[in-house]
Scaffold this motif. Sequence first.
Motif, PDB file in Angstrom:
ATOM      1  N   UNK A  84       0.812  -1.222   0.000  1.00  0.00           N
ATOM      2  CA  UNK A  84       0.000   0.000   0.000  1.00  0.00           C
ATOM      3  C   UNK A  84       0.845   1.271   0.000  1.00  0.00           C
ATOM      4  N   UNK A  85       2.176   1.121   0.050  1.00  0.00           N
ATOM      5  CA  UNK A  85       3.057   2.299   0.107  1.00  0.00           C
ATOM      6  C   UNK A  85       3.067   3.004  -1.247  1.00  0.00           C
ATOM      7  N   UNK A  86       2.776   4.311  -1.286  1.00  0.00           N
ATOM      8  CA  UNK A  86       2.698   5.023  -2.573  1.00  0.00           C
ATOM      9  C   UNK A  86       4.075   5.201  -3.224  1.00  0.00           C
ATOM     10  N   UNK A  87       4.157   4.843  -4.505  1.00  0.00           N
ATOM     11  CA  UNK A  87       5.374   5.052  -5.324  1.00  0.00           C
ATOM     12  C   UNK A  87       6.625   4.396  -4.725  1.00  0.00           C
ATOM     13  N   UNK A  88       6.445   3.223  -4.171  1.00  0.00           N
ATOM     14  CA  UNK A  88       7.601   2.512  -3.620  1.00  0.00           C
ATOM     15  C   UNK A  88       8.447   1.959  -4.775  1.00  0.00           C
ATOM     16  N   UNK A  89       9.777   2.236  -4.823  1.00  0.00           N
ATOM     17  CA  UNK A  89      10.620   1.729  -5.912  1.00  0.00           C
ATOM     18  C   UNK A  89      10.524   0.207  -6.037  1.00  0.00           C
ATOM     19  N   UNK A  90      10.493  -0.266  -7.252  1.00  0.00           N
ATOM     20  CA  UNK A  90      10.356  -1.708  -7.508  1.00  0.00           C
ATOM     21  C   UNK A  90      11.492  -2.495  -6.882  1.00  0.00           C
TER      22      UNK A  90
END
Length: 338
Positions: free
Chosen positions: A319-325
């Motif tokens: 659910x973390x927004x824009x978490x790096x892949x």
Amino acid sequence: MARLLQTNDKVALKEITRQLHLENVVGDKVFGSFAENLAFLLEALRKGDRTSSCPVLFILDEFDLFVHHKNQTLLYNLFDISQSAQTPVTVIGLTCRQDILELLEKRVKSRFSHRQIYLTNSFDFKQYIRIFKEQLSLPAGFPDESFAQKWNKNVQHLSEDKTVQDMLQNLFHHTKELRSLHLLLMLAVSNVTVHHPLITASDLHEASKQSRMDSKANIVHGLSVLEICLIIAMKHLNDVYEGEPFNFQMVYNEFQKFIQRKAHCMYNFEKPVVMKAFEHLLQLELVRPIERPSERAQREYLLMKLLLDNNQIMDALQAYPNCPTDVKQWAASSLSWL
């Protein structure tokens, strides 16, 4: 006595004196100092005997809150006097905490009879639905009779709704404790407004999500990417060392391994910056020291423990927004980078 009303020993003593009708025995002196009140009460109770005196039953509701009174003085004296063979006194404590004995001081525990009775709710799901309707329905004497009829009819429809029943069944299997049901209904009722006068199934489903929400996972959502990386490094240390404590230096080394592997996508922060992020996690109580640090101890080598489990970390990352892949992949890897 209810601890939510008798907030300290002095107030509790006055309530005992009132219920035993001892207010006017010695005039205003009864309500002197705490020590005088206690001495007078204990003397009055000790004068009793099992042949001629009326038994006195003390019921302490929210017993776990009474143990937070200073020195547990009242508890000690009540337990002490109940142990007397001459005095017909019994003390019953009501609590929902199963670790209550761990909260008692040693001297209080020595006066406790160690008799414990565990009570669990025995109702089935049909009765649980009936309780749901009773708690939510408006009484017959409600001022607005027309609205009360609409409200109660809506409650009846909700209790027959398949999605609501499924949601209540999940809660019922999770815990039969009625506090959880009350919390659910309170969150749902808080959505009622002039323009939204009746509770809907979606209100109950949203309330169910809120009541089951993981507060620590919510904190993780507001962390920086660097702080997320430190939590993942701790996760890997827990996996590798099977839950053994770690220190900042170990976490920093783990983070550096990841940076070296993924230097093209992650900025290499200076060590003081990483330390600041680590201290922020400590302030948020996502990490805690194993022992109280001494003044001479080096911060980098204090032993720590992560207060999040792997499932909480992975759910929060989803659910973390824009978490790096790359960060997500690092978290999902079963072993730390070697």
